[in-house]
Design an enzyme around this catalytic site. Structure first.
Site, PDB file in Angstrom:
ATOM      1  N   ASP A 177      -9.400  26.626 -77.778  1.00 18.13           N
ATOM      2  CA  ASP A 177      -9.418  25.814 -76.572  1.00 18.13           C
ATOM      3  C   ASP A 177     -10.501  24.731 -76.715  1.00 18.13           C
ATOM      4  O   ASP A 177     -10.476  23.970 -77.674  1.00 18.13           O
ATOM      5  CB  ASP A 177      -9.638  26.719 -75.352  1.00 18.13           C
ATOM      6  CG  ASP A 177      -9.541  26.012 -74.028  1.00 18.13           C
ATOM      7  OD1 ASP A 177      -8.409  25.705 -73.607  1.00 18.13           O
ATOM      8  OD2 ASP A 177     -10.595  25.745 -73.406  1.00 18.13           O
ATOM      9  N   TYR A 289     -15.342  18.685 -69.092  1.00 13.68           N
ATOM     10  CA  TYR A 289     -14.188  17.837 -68.788  1.00 13.68           C
ATOM     11  C   TYR A 289     -14.635  16.485 -68.230  1.00 13.68           C
ATOM     12  O   TYR A 289     -14.040  15.448 -68.539  1.00 13.68           O
ATOM     13  CB  TYR A 289     -13.277  18.533 -67.778  1.00 13.68           C
ATOM     14  CG  TYR A 289     -12.545  19.722 -68.348  1.00 13.68           C
ATOM     15  CD1 TYR A 289     -11.381  19.559 -69.093  1.00 13.68           C
ATOM     16  CD2 TYR A 289     -13.036  21.014 -68.165  1.00 13.68           C
ATOM     17  CE1 TYR A 289     -10.716  20.655 -69.625  1.00 13.68           C
ATOM     18  CE2 TYR A 289     -12.375  22.116 -68.695  1.00 13.68           C
ATOM     19  CZ  TYR A 289     -11.216  21.929 -69.430  1.00 13.68           C
ATOM     20  OH  TYR A 289     -10.563  23.003 -69.973  1.00 13.68           O
ATOM     21  N   HIS A 344      -1.671  31.144 -74.507  1.00 16.43           N
ATOM     22  CA  HIS A 344      -2.855  30.316 -74.791  1.00 16.43           C
ATOM     23  C   HIS A 344      -4.028  31.136 -75.303  1.00 16.43           C
ATOM     24  O   HIS A 344      -4.759  30.710 -76.188  1.00 16.43           O
ATOM     25  CB  HIS A 344      -3.265  29.572 -73.514  1.00 16.43           C
ATOM     26  CG  HIS A 344      -4.442  28.673 -73.699  1.00 16.43           C
ATOM     27  ND1 HIS A 344      -4.368  27.470 -74.386  1.00 16.43           N
ATOM     28  CD2 HIS A 344      -5.741  28.797 -73.308  1.00 16.43           C
ATOM     29  CE1 HIS A 344      -5.559  26.889 -74.389  1.00 16.43           C
ATOM     30  NE2 HIS A 344      -6.412  27.678 -73.746  1.00 16.43           N
TER      31      HIS A 344
END
Length: 369
Positions: A177, A289, A344
């Protein structure tokens, strides 16, 4: 003649401008859509469970006894004191270093299966990134931008990656990730420090940006990234009802672990939620982010080491088409192993399969896709 040349360029410039405006509009709309959906969900929770239950903070006990170690790094931001990074280590002190980097919203604990599997042959280190787990969480977005994070990784390898005196510090680098994005960026920028690279369901930000432009479905899958650009609201929404959204992402039927034989227990989930609630909070992880623009260089650098990509094909967040963008920068052997039954959270979803493929790659028995 120059005037004619400039005149001929006008249609091209107008097309590029219109394309850029359309792309930015699409990202803005995706962020608005994500904000609407998440706010609607919280409203539904309030209506069905009541505001007291949704917004009250759960009382948490102490953490279980873990082999904590800390490494103090001098922060790259001049007005920030040294950053203390937490990591868990196993294996022989002088064995080759295998460094594991987790993603959002997890911490070192996501690598527990790999620590057990590889500690006999390697010095395995699972790191808590700055802002996650038990590592320090300095305030401010600048502390989670590209240079600050890459300097942390470099410092960890320099401190822990010398198996022999006067030998160059290097490691086998493994990332998932956000950890995969960081590992790719570090390996491309510091090829002399990465012997082999293993990536799991993650790409560099520059590849995401290129992929967005031709795959609008990925923009929808990534709308949470744009939602996280907003101030304060993401923290408020994600922490509601004891982190209901994050628990759904990590343990729900659609987005969580896909294996029928493995389910995230309350104890395992608490290993992640405790740190988000009691340590640094949600703002530092979300700041990764918010600093994504610093992870988008003009051109992604080449990968000069053997690379393995493990990809769970039931990933709701990332399309497997992104793999080809990583491969475009590979200049050494590049192996892709797709796992159809995994989602994921691949290293927790099918740990035995992941470990088996990693061993094959590390011992030179890999087979290209």
């Amino acid at each position: 003649m120059v005037f004619l040349y400039r005149l001929l360029l006008i249609p091209t410039r107008l097309t590029l401008t219109a394309s850029n405006v359309a792309f930015r509009l699409a990202m803005f709309l995706a962020g608005c859509f994500s904000a609407f959906v998440t706010c609607s969900w919280v409203l539904w929770l309030v209506l069905t469970k009541g505001p007291t239950k949704v917004f009250s903070k759960k009382q948490r006990g102490g953490t279980t006894k873990l082999p904590h170690r800390h490494l103090v790094r001098g922060a790259p931001i001049s007005d920030t004191p040294g950053v203390q990074l937490h990591y868990v280590v196993a294996g022989q002190e002088k064995a080759p270093l295998m460094l594991f980097i987790h993603g959002y919203p997890q911490n070192w604990y996501t690598w527990r299966h790999q620590l057990k599997a590889f500690k006999q042959s390697f010095k395995v280190v699972a790191l808590d990134l700055r802002g996650f787990g038990f590592s320090d969480a300095p305030a401010g977005r600048k502390n989670y931008e590209r240079e600050a994070v890459l300097e942390d990784i470099q410092g960890v390898i320099e401190a822990l990656g010398c198996s022999e005196k006067n030998a160059a510090a290097k490691c086998i680098l493994v990332g998932h990730d956000w950890g995969a994005s960081i590992a790719l960026e570090f390996a491309a920028s510091h090829p002399n420090m990465v012997e082999k690279l293993i990536i799991m369901n993650g790409v560099q930000a520059c590849h995401c940006l290129d992929y967005f432009k031709t795959h609008p479905t990925q923009i929808l899958r990534s709308c949470y990234m744009f939602f996280y650009q907003l101030p304060l609201l993401p923290e408020f929404i994600c922490s509601a009802d004891n982190f209901a959204i994050l628990r759904t992402c990590m343990a729900g039927k659609l987005m969580g672990i896909q294996s029928k034989a493995i389910h995230s227990t309350e104890v395992e989930m608490e290993a992640y939620l405790y740190c988000l609630a009691e340590c640094g909070g949600l703002t530092p992880p979300i700041n990764y982010y918010r600093g994504m623009s610093t992870w988008i260089p003009p051109k992604c650098k080449d990968l000069l080491m053997p690379t393995l990509v493990l990809w769970g094909e039931k990933d709701i967040c990332l399309e497997s088409g992104l793999i080809s963008h990583i491969q475009g920068n590979a200049r050494k052997s590049f192996e892709v192993q797709r796992i159809p039954e995994a989602g994921h959270w691949i290293q927790e979803d099918v740990p035995e399969k992941v470990n088996e493929l990693m061993w094959a790659f590390l011992t030179g028995k890999e087979g290209k896709e």
